[in-house]
Each structure stands twice: as structure tokens, then as C-alpha cells.
Design a protein around this motif. Structure first.
Motif, PDB file in Angstrom:
ATOM      1  N   GLN A 128       0.846  -1.179   0.000  1.00 51.00           N
ATOM      2  CA  GLN A 128       0.000   0.000   0.000  1.00 51.00           C
ATOM      3  C   GLN A 128       0.888   1.238   0.000  1.00 51.00           C
ATOM      4  OE1 GLN A 128      -3.133  -0.228  -0.511  1.00 51.00           O
ATOM      5  NE2 GLN A 128      -3.604  -2.347   0.070  1.00 51.00           N
ATOM      6  N   ILE A 129       0.312   2.330  -0.484  1.00 47.17           N
ATOM      7  CA  ILE A 129       1.046   3.588  -0.551  1.00 47.17           C
ATOM      8  C   ILE A 129       0.980   4.270   0.814  1.00 47.17           C
ATOM      9  CG2 ILE A 129       1.194   5.844  -1.674  1.00 47.17           C
ATOM     10  CD1 ILE A 129      -0.140   4.509  -4.128  1.00 47.17           C
ATOM     11  N   HIS A 130       2.133   4.788   1.252  1.00 40.10           N
ATOM     12  CA  HIS A 130       2.242   5.525   2.500  1.00 40.10           C
ATOM     13  C   HIS A 130       2.839   6.903   2.214  1.00 40.10           C
ATOM     14  CE1 HIS A 130       1.763   1.412   3.858  1.00 40.10           C
ATOM     15  NE2 HIS A 130       1.655   1.804   5.122  1.00 40.10           N
ATOM     16  N   ARG A 131       2.557   7.823   3.111  1.00 40.54           N
ATOM     17  CA  ARG A 131       3.119   9.166   3.002  1.00 40.54           C
ATOM     18  C   ARG A 131       3.968   9.455   4.234  1.00 40.54           C
ATOM     19  NH1 ARG A 131      -1.235  12.261   2.819  1.00 40.54           N
ATOM     20  NH2 ARG A 131      -1.237  12.751   0.579  1.00 40.54           N
ATOM     21  N   TRP A 132       5.172   9.974   3.977  1.00 39.41           N
ATOM     22  CA  TRP A 132       5.985  10.495   5.071  1.00 39.41           C
ATOM     23  C   TRP A 132       6.026  12.009   4.968  1.00 39.41           C
ATOM     24  CZ3 TRP A 132      10.010  13.853   4.953  1.00 39.41           C
ATOM     25  CH2 TRP A 132      10.650  14.106   6.173  1.00 39.41           C
ATOM     26  N   GLY A 133       5.853  12.670   6.081  1.00 34.00           N
ATOM     27  CA  GLY A 133       5.948  14.125   6.115  1.00 34.00           C
ATOM     28  C   GLY A 133       6.287  14.584   7.515  1.00 34.00           C
ATOM     29  N   GLU A 134       6.745  15.821   7.604  1.00 33.37           N
ATOM     30  CA  GLU A 134       7.051  16.406   8.900  1.00 33.37           C
ATOM     31  C   GLU A 134       5.919  17.351   9.303  1.00 33.37           C
ATOM     32  OE1 GLU A 134      11.871  16.578   9.329  1.00 33.37           O
ATOM     33  OE2 GLU A 134      10.929  18.133   8.100  1.00 33.37           O
ATOM     34  N   PRO A 135       5.422  17.319  10.526  1.00 30.22           N
ATOM     35  CA  PRO A 135       5.933  16.468  11.624  1.00 30.22           C
ATOM     36  C   PRO A 135       5.131  15.192  11.823  1.00 30.22           C
ATOM     37  CG  PRO A 135       4.501  18.143  12.519  1.00 30.22           C
ATOM     38  CD  PRO A 135       4.502  18.347  11.012  1.00 30.22           C
ATOM     39  N   GLU A 136       4.122  14.936  10.943  1.00 30.38           N
ATOM     40  CA  GLU A 136       3.178  13.854  11.220  1.00 30.38           C
ATOM     41  C   GLU A 136       3.778  12.460  11.081  1.00 30.38           C
ATOM     42  OE1 GLU A 136       2.522  15.185   6.902  1.00 30.38           O
ATOM     43  OE2 GLU A 136       2.955  16.094   8.858  1.00 30.38           O
ATOM     44  N   GLY A 137       4.900  12.326  10.379  1.00 30.87           N
ATOM     45  CA  GLY A 137       5.508  11.015  10.226  1.00 30.87           C
ATOM     46  C   GLY A 137       4.876  10.215   9.102  1.00 30.87           C
ATOM     47  N   ILE A 138       4.616   8.916   9.331  1.00 31.49           N
ATOM     48  CA  ILE A 138       4.162   7.999   8.273  1.00 31.49           C
ATOM     49  C   ILE A 138       2.660   7.756   8.404  1.00 31.49           C
ATOM     50  CG2 ILE A 138       4.371   5.669   7.328  1.00 31.49           C
ATOM     51  CD1 ILE A 138       7.273   5.681   8.291  1.00 31.49           C
ATOM     52  N   THR A 139       1.969   7.893   7.255  1.00 30.86           N
ATOM     53  CA  THR A 139       0.533   7.664   7.187  1.00 30.86           C
ATOM     54  C   THR A 139       0.226   6.785   5.988  1.00 30.86           C
ATOM     55  OG1 THR A 139       0.150   9.879   8.088  1.00 30.86           O
ATOM     56  CG2 THR A 139      -1.737   8.755   7.074  1.00 30.86           C
ATOM     57  N   GLN A 140      -0.596   5.761   6.154  1.00 38.67           N
ATOM     58  CA  GLN A 140      -1.058   4.944   5.031  1.00 38.67           C
ATOM     59  C   GLN A 140      -2.181   5.677   4.328  1.00 38.67           C
ATOM     60  OE1 GLN A 140      -1.798   0.790   5.877  1.00 38.67           O
ATOM     61  NE2 GLN A 140      -3.266   0.610   4.184  1.00 38.67           N
ATOM     62  N   VAL A 141      -2.116   5.742   2.965  1.00 36.14           N
ATOM     63  CA  VAL A 141      -3.101   6.547   2.234  1.00 36.14           C
ATOM     64  C   VAL A 141      -3.899   5.741   1.218  1.00 36.14           C
ATOM     65  CG1 VAL A 141      -1.815   8.697   2.550  1.00 36.14           C
ATOM     66  CG2 VAL A 141      -1.353   7.264   0.534  1.00 36.14           C
ATOM     67  N   THR A 142      -3.628   4.450   1.055  1.00 32.20           N
ATOM     68  CA  THR A 142      -4.452   3.591   0.199  1.00 32.20           C
ATOM     69  C   THR A 142      -4.763   2.300   0.934  1.00 32.20           C
ATOM     70  OG1 THR A 142      -2.581   2.470  -0.856  1.00 32.20           O
ATOM     71  CG2 THR A 142      -3.418   4.492  -1.934  1.00 32.20           C
ATOM     72  N   ALA A 143      -5.855   1.683   0.518  1.00 29.66           N
ATOM     73  CA  ALA A 143      -6.234   0.357   1.042  1.00 29.66           C
ATOM     74  C   ALA A 143      -6.835  -0.445  -0.097  1.00 29.66           C
ATOM     75  CB  ALA A 143      -7.210   0.499   2.198  1.00 29.66           C
ATOM     76  N   GLU A 144      -6.078  -0.571  -1.173  1.00 30.32           N
ATOM     77  CA  GLU A 144      -6.553  -1.296  -2.352  1.00 30.32           C
ATOM     78  C   GLU A 144      -6.604  -2.794  -2.073  1.00 30.32           C
ATOM     79  OE1 GLU A 144      -7.551  -0.373  -5.620  1.00 30.32           O
ATOM     80  OE2 GLU A 144      -7.902   1.438  -4.453  1.00 30.32           O
TER      81      GLU A 144
END
Length: 876
Positions: A439-455
């Protein structure tokens, strides 16, 4: 040497479960092809070759702790499995040696062979495809689409998933069986199949190995474990392109107005497309080769792809595809893959010595780099790397390689791949399969890692659009798909898995010597051979063949003796690639045949000694080639009468002779072949032969000129699974000189079916006309023309019941042939021989996976009855 240590480690681990192979196992390390792979053979001796280039973005091969470790375990498993022979098979090998056809496990279906190797690569490494997500995706996509394969269809058929099927289904089956039952079933199965009299069987030895259910039941349960527990109400992302044979990795231009992706439907050459991301309209496309990767550098696409740099070497280089459509090569032999661009900076990975390194400043690691991606403003670099047996996502300021930050680490046997910056450069999208499917994840500051798809079947290769949506690839019905979705924050419900510790292979003592070919080249088998030449002799003897471990030499030899009359005949054929360029070939033969018996009982036999020495130069490219072969040739004839008498009195023309000469053959072509095509298409090929013979001791000589050409045109719309093809062939030849040789015209020409060590079967004719007997016309001049319209009929991909035979695909052709042979001073009449007819072309498999093309036809000549015929292969 690392490979030697890994090979000894793998041997010891495999020997703890499987019976060790006999003799020395030759391992060849090759850095000649810029793609990861390996291949094994167990005859004439146990040997395998490893292509050292590590897999960087191949989704099927990304789960590994060390590429050399994984591929060595995989290929060495083939040696352990296929070499094992018991019972009758071992007895036959004791008599005849390591003869092809005497290894019982080679008759097993490919899902058994490749599945076992994939199972053990996962069992004896901290990675492997059985632990990765890709094979589960392949099986799940088939199952959810309603066409999951059975044990009799999970073979090397053309229909999707094509060559992936044996690996994906086999790995799922053996992994499930070892966990559901116990892992001792696998080695017991290998022992059972190694001794069974009927080597094709799978279900019976599986039961004897300890399974409690029939094969089909165990198979269905294994497939069910790969299918995700999807929610029927969950809507899938929007489909943009589907049923593709290669991953359509999306790349969005910096201005967001253009989308590039690879379009490969298996019906022609792969093409790189540039489309409007909003409407999907194709703006331009260009034909590409294999190993394709690409990215935008401003308004220009930088494309990496494979191309031949010599006959034996394939390198990855860069091309520029400019906005005006111009296609320009940028590098030669640079070995660059995975270009990425941002902020005017171009980065790529350079291959060397079995590893890779970024072309921009990057920290040194003892592992493998994934793509290194500059940020849109060029200030930051993000990359994936495999170090100490696990994947990581890392970031550092451009030019400051000492300031590396680890953003994410893969857990367990998962992978991290496909990093890409968002357009504003504040976040990084990447893919991990730690939760099962990728699945695709997003890393960003300051939130860290977030999963953004659930295909349901995973999401790979993200590409952000200006409106916030994300393009990605996934598997679906009959292949790869390109989809687009709105990202959403999804709770990560999976537990972090502990990663296995990466242990280096134990040190082994080695010594360096020069290459000695004899150990692998010497004869390792023999087979009996008998030829009945009538009263010229009943010949009995043997045949053998061989090749050395690195492929420099290949030979075939056979010899027979007739006890009465006492005579010997045989042949020897050798191909040497030791020089690289050119390839040398040498052949000698001696044959006896019966000429006839006169009214007084004299038996006249003919002895035909022949020989040739040739050199071939080949200029090879991805789809076209030019080849030139120069050869010196000898042809002799000897005649013998029993009882001895004057040959002139009983046999007109029985005159001993020796002819010496040479030949030159120029061949060239440019054609397209793809998995779903019914014929070569979109190209042409041609050959020109000149031969000179001079008879020794006389003024006799002969000049021969022959040329042949073929054209293949994709014709009309797509019909069923492929396009129809109009194929045209023409041939013309001339003979001059006092030697009275003549051409023959007529008959059915068969394509050659190659078997081992350069040998082939099939009768090829230069001037065929179907519907007539072979050589019905003779002359010093000859010509023929053929036209065929070839149409697809059915894409089957099915075994015949539970038999080791299958039908892959069917095609139908209608044709017309004309031809003539005439002598100097006569007028050519090409319509003298003419016929029309039809052929059914069947691509089938034997012994489960060996491909064979059969042609069954009917031809109606201008006069006489229609003729039925059968032939091998494609004649042109």
C-alpha cells in the motif's frame, strides 16, 4: 569470494533436507546482462549461472536479504531437486550416464520445479518470494477474477500471468503445505518423484509423502490463503488502463499536464505513452525495449532501457525523448538504470561488479540502492536501500552525504520501494507491504508515516497529480492495471514484525586458477544409435554431446560401425564462442548409402565424406540483426561395388570426386514478436547466399546464388486475443557452371525443432509449394512465392485433462503458393506449380512445459487431389 561462500552455505543447508547432488556443481557468475536472473541445467553436468545485477524495482524480487544469497539458493535447489534419481532411473544413468531424458524430476510440471526452488529460497534466506507479497497478489488477482489456475494449468502458458504462473502458484502451494502439514512433506515428495516409474505424476507421490487430502483439495486451500478478505462495499479506484503485461509505472511531468506510462498489451512491441492525465488522450508514443524506466527532466523524458552492445552483452543506457518527438541516445555502455529527476538534477543508478551506486553523491553502503530521487527544488534526496538484510527509506540534504536520516524501516520480510516526492516537496510517497499487500504511505514532517491507500490487491508505483489524487499500479483481471484514487488517511492495523538477523556466509578456503573447460566439457553420457542402410550396411554405434560450463564450446558426436560389410560412419559438430567475435563452427561427417544392385548382383554403395569450417559475425540489436557467415567447404563422393568390379561397366555416373569451395551467407531482419502474437509481425527479414564449388582434378565448377525474403504486416483490427498478420515470402535462385547440380521445387517446408546441443529436426525447403511432392520440379533456375493471412482462433492455456500435454493457443491461416524450376534458355512460368489451402497452427506443450508448434494443413494444387500434411514450427 562472496559467491563461493554463499554457494557453500546454500549447499550445506539444502543437504540438511534434500539428497546431495552427484559430483561437482559448476557455478558461473556473469555480469554481461543488466538484468537479474539465473538459470540451471543438470546435463551434461550440474551447473548454474547467476546474473549478478541486483533487482532494484522488480516487485517479484524485492524481498531479499542478499541477491546473491537468494538466487544461489534458488538455482542450487534446482540442482538438488532435478539431479535426484532413484530406482530404474538410477540404473539407466549407471549404464548411459547423464543422458537427457533420464532425470525423472525433470518431467514434473514447472510449478513443482519453480515452486520448490522459491520455497527453499524463502526457507533458507531472510527473504524470498514465498515471503513477499507479489506472488500472493498474482494468485489473488486470478482468483478474484474467476480464473484461478489448477495444478494442471499453472504452467508456462501464454495467457496471463504467463511465465509468472509456475513461480506464483508453486510458491503458494509449497509454502502452504509446509505450514499446514509439516515441512518434511517437501523433501519426502522429492524422494518419491525421483523413483516413480511414471515421472509425470504429482498427486500420488504427494499422498505417499504424507498429505491427508487429494492434490486438488490441497491446491484449493493454498489458493484461498492468498485471497484477501475484501469488503464487497469498498469501491475500487478508477481504472485508466488494464490487461497489461508489464507494470505501467506512471510519471507525471513537473507542470502536471502530461502523464507517461509503459503500455504493453502483449500484442506488439512495448510502447512508452504520453497522455493527457485528465482526458487520457494519447499525445505521443514510442517503441521501447526491455528493462524500461523513465522520469521527466523538465519537459523531456529520460528513458533507461536495455540494448545489445555486442552479441553477448546487453547494457542499460539512457535516451532523451524531447517534446518535439525526437528520440536521442544519451549514453553508450553506461549501465544506468532508474533515472529520477527533480530541481534540474538528474540521478540514476550505475551498475558495476554485481552492485549499484547512485550517480549523485550518496553515502557508501554494503548493500543495494533503490532509486535515488531529488526533491522538486533539488535541495533533498530521498532513496531506498537494502542494507544488512532489510530495506530502508532514507533522506539527506543534496551534497551532504554525512547527514542521512532513516525515515522508515521494513519489518519482517517486507520491502520498501517506489519513493516519489509530492509536487510541493514537503512529503514523500512510498510503498511497503508490511501489512500484507503493498500500500502507498506518506511520510511528512511532523506527522511522520501515514497509510493513504487500502486497495484490495495492493498499490504500487505512486505518482501524485496536481489535484491531489494519486496514480498507482496494481494487479487485476488479466494483468497489470493503472488506476487513480483520492488518498485517505487509513489506520495501520498490522503489527510490526521482527526482522531476521542477517548472517554473513561462513568463510571458505578458495584458490584461484585459470579456467579449465575439460571437466564440464568431456562426454558425460552416451546413447545407442542404429542406422539401417540396407545392403550398404547395418550400422550400430553411439551418440554423445556436451558443452562446457561457461558456454564457450558445444559439440555433438556420433559414430557407428557395420560389421558386414565392415564399414564405419559418423559425424562431429563443434561450435566455439571462445573468441567472442566471430563464432566458429567446424563439422565433419561420413555417410554410407545404397546406390543400387545391378542385374548380376553387384551391390553399389556410396560413401559421402563432407566437412566445413565457418566463422559467423553477428551485429545484434533488440529487434534487428545483421549476420554474416563465411565458410570453407568440402564435399566428397566415393563408390564401392561388392563384389569388386569396374564401376563404369555397371553404374553410370558413379565417379569418385572431391569438391572444394566456400560460401557466404548474409542475413538481416527487423521484426516484432510478443507473447500474444500469432506470427512475427511489423517487420521483414532477408538472406542472400553465394556458394562456389570446384571439382579437384577437373575443370568442373559451380556458382550458386540464392536469396529469400519475408515481410510481416499487421493487417486489420484485433480479432480475439491478437491481430491478424499478412505474411509474404519470396525466394529465387540460380546455378551456373559445368557441374550439373539442380534446384528442386515443391513440397512442404517445416520449421526446425531444436533439441539439445545445436541439433534440430524438420525438413526445410528453399522453394516450397504445398500440395505437391517434394522436388516435383528440377532446374538450374528456381523461384517461389507464398502469401499467408494468419488469424488468431483461441487463447487456451489449458492442459489436456491430467495429462502432461497442453494447448496454449490456436491460429488459422489461408495461403497461396506458386513456384517453378526451369533451365537456362527457358522461360519462367511461376504459375506452373500453384496451390491454395489452409492451415491450423497449434502452439502446444509436451511434458507439461516444453513448447512445440504444430501445423496441420490441406493444400489444393492446380491439378489433382487435395493433399493433407503436417509440419513442425513456422516455416517463415
Amino acid at each position: 569470494m562472496l559467491a563461493a561462500a554463499e554457494a557453500e552455505r546454500a549447499y550445506a543447508l539444502l543437504a540438511s533436507e534434500l539428497h546431495p547432488p552427484r559430483g561437482i556443481v559448476d557455478v558461473t557468475l556473469s555480469d554481461d546482462v543488466d538484468t537479474p536472473n539465473g538459470f540451471t541445467t543438470i546435463f551434461p553436468s550440474n551447473r548454474f549461472t547467476i546474473l549478478l545485477v541486483p533487482p532494484v524495482t522488480d516487485p517479484a524480487l524485492q524481498t531479499y536479504d542478499s541477491w546473491e544469497r537468494l538466487v544461489i539458493v534458488h538455482e542450487l535447489t534446482h540442482v538438488f531437486h532435478l539431479d535426484r534419481s532413484r530406482g530404474l532411473w538410477r540404473t539407466l544413468q549407471t549404464v548411459f550416464g547423464r543422458a537427457p531424458g533420464l532425470f525423472p524430476n525433470q518431467y514434473q510440471p514447472s510449478w513443482v520445479t519453480e515452486g520448490l526452488a522459491t520455497y527453499y529460497e524463502s526457507r533458507f534466506t531472510a527473504g524470498g518470494r514465498a515471503e513477499g507479497s507479489f506472488h500472493r497478489e498474482v494468485v489473488a488477482a486470478d482468483a478474484l477474477s474467476g480464473h484461478a489456475r489448477s495444478p494442471w494449468d499453472a504452467l508456462l502458458f501464454t495467457r496471463w500471468p504467463d511465465g509468472l504462473a509456475p513461480y506464483a502458484y508453486g510458491s503458494r502451494f509449497w509454502e502452504f503445505l509446509s505450514r499446514d502439514g509439516n515441512d518434511s512433506i517437501v523433501p519426502r515428495f522429492v524422494e518419491k518423484t525421483a523413483g516413480q516409474f511414471i515421472p509425470f505424476r504429482v498427486g500420488r507421490p504427494l499422498r505417499h509423502a504424507g498429505t491427508s487430502r487429494p492434490l486438488t483439495d490441497e491446491w484449493s486451500r493454498a489458493i484461498a490463503t492468498a485471497v484477501p478478505a475484501t469488503q464487497p462495499s469498498a469501491a475500487r479506484a478508477q481504472l485508466l488502463a488494464g490487461r497489461l503485461r508489464s507494470q505501467p509505472v506512471p510519471r507525471v511531468s513537473p507542470d502536471g499536464h502530461r502523464l507517461a506510462y509503459l503500455y504493453d498489451d502483449g500484442r506488439g512491441a512495448r510502447r512508452l505513452r504520453v497522455v493527457d492525465p485528465n482526458s487520457g488522450a494519447v499525445l505521443r508514443s514510442h517503441r521501447v525495449n526491455g528493462g524500461v524506466s523513465y522520469d521527466w527532466l523538465g519537459d523531456t523524458l529520460i528513458v533507461a532501457q536495455l540494448e545489445f552492445s555486442s552479441r553477448w552483452t546487453i547494457r542499460s543506457d539512457l535516451w532523451r525523448w524531447l517534446p518535439d518527438g525526437a528520440w536521442r541516445r544519451q549514453t553508450r555502455n553506461a549501465r544506468l538504470i532508474e533515472p529520477r529527476a527533480g530541481g534540474g538534477t538528474l540521478s540514476a543508478l550505475q551498475l558495476a561488479g554485481g552492485g549499484d551506486a547512485p550517480t549523485i553523491p550518496a553515502p557508501a553502503i554494503g548493500g543495494t540502492w533503490g532509486p535515488t530521487v531529488p526533491s522538486p527544488d533539488g535541495r533533498w534526496i530521498v532513496a531506498t536501500r537494502n542494507q544488512n538484510g532489510r530495506w530502508e527509506l532514507v533522506r539527506w540534504p543534496a551534497g551532504q552525504i554525512q547527514s542521512v536520516t532513516v525515515l522508515a524501516q521494513a519489518s519482517g520480510e517486507s520491502a520498501i520501494a517506489d519513493p516519489v516526492w509530492t509536487a510541493d516537496g514537503t512529503s514523500v510517497l512510498f510503498v511497503t507491504d508490511a501489512g500484507g499487500f503493498p500500500q502507498i504511505h506518506r511520510w511528512g514532517e511532523p506527522e511522520g508515516i501515514t497509510q493513504v491507500t487500502a486497495e484490495p490487491l495492493g498499490a504500487r508505483a505512486p505518482a501524485p497529480l496536481p489535484d491531489g489524487r494519486i496514480l498507482f499500479t496494481t494487479l487485476g483481471n488479466d494483468g497489470w492495471e493503472l488506476r487513480v484514487a483520492v488518498p485517505r488517511q487509513i489506520a495501520r492495523v498490522f503489527a510490526e514484525r521482527a526482522s531476521a538477523a542477517f548472517d554473513s556466509a561462513p568463510h571458505v578456503a578458495i584458490r584461484e586458477t585459470g579456467y579449465a573447460s575439460w571437466g564440464s566439457l568431456r562426454p558425460h553420457f552416451w546413447l545407442p544409435l542404429g542406422i539401417n542402410a540396407g545392403q550398404a550396411g547395418h550400422f550400430f554405434g553411439a551418440v554423445t554431446a556436451g558443452a562446457d560450463a561457461v558456454g564457450r564450446y558445444t559439440y555433438f558426436a556420433e559414430a557407428q560401425v557395420s560389421p558386414s560389410p565392415l564399414r564405419a560412419q559418423g559425424s562431429f559438430f563443434l561450435v566455439s564462442q571462445a573468441l567472442g567475435r566471430p563464432t566458429l563452427d567446424f563439422s565433419v561427417s561420413n555417410r554410407w548409402s545404397l546406390v543400387g544392385i545391378d542385374s548380376t548382383g553387384h551391390v553399389v554403395s556410396q560413401n559421402r565424406p563432407e566437412g566445413a569450417f565457418g566463422a559467423t559475425l553477428v551485429a545484434q540489436r533488440w529487434r534487428h540483426f545483421v549476420a554474416l557467415r563465411l565458410a570453407a567447404e568440402y564435399e566428397g563422393r566415393r563408390f564401392v561395388a561388392i563384389p569388386d568390379t569396374s564401376l563404369a561397366a555397371i553404374c553410370t555416373g558413379c565417379i569418385d570426386r572431391d569438391r572444394v569451395g566456400g560460401s557466404a551467407i548474409l542475413s538481416l531482419g527487423s521484426v516484432v514478436s510478443a507473447p500474444l502474437t500469432v506470427s512475427l509481425q511489423d517487420g521483414a527479414s532477408a538472406s542472400l547466399l553465394y556458394r562456389r564449388k570446384e571439382e579437384q582434378g577437373t575443370a568442373q565448377w559451380l556458382n550458386e546464388v540464392r536469396t529469400r525474403g519475408s515481410v510481416y504486416l499487421r493487417f486489420g483490427p484485433r480479432v480475439g486475443f491478437a491481430y491478424s498478420v499478412l505474411a509474404l515470402r519470396g525466394a529465387i535462385g540460380a546455378l551456373d557452371g559445368p557441374i550439373t547440380d539442380r534446384f528442386s521445387v515443391g513440397g512442404v517446408s517445416s520449421g526446425g525443432v531444436e533439441f539439445l546441443f545445436g541439433q534440430s529436426v524438420g525438413v526445410s525447403r528453399t522453394f516450397p509449394v504445398r500440395g505437391y511432392a517434394g522436388g516435383v520440379l528440377h532446374g538450374r533456375r528456381a523461384a517461389s512465392l507464398s502469401a499467408e493471412y494468419r488469424m488468431p482462433v483461441a487463447l487456451l492455456g489449458r492442459a489436456l485433462g491430467h495429462l502432461p500435454f497442453g494447448a496454449d493457443k490456436l491460429a488459422f491461416a489461408v495461403f497461396g503458393d506458386v513456384g517453378d524450376a526451369w533451365d537456362v534458355g527457358e522461360r519462367a512460368r511461376l504459375h506452373r506449380l500453384r496451390s491454395v489451402g489452409a492451415e491450423l497452427v497449434a502452439d502446444v506443450t509436451v511434458t507439461y512445459d516444453v513448447p512445440l508448434r504444430l501445423r496441420f494443413g490441406v493444400a489444393q494444387p492446380a491439378t489433382g487431389h487435395a493433399q493433407l500434411y503436417g509440419a513442425f514450427g513456422a516455416d517463415f
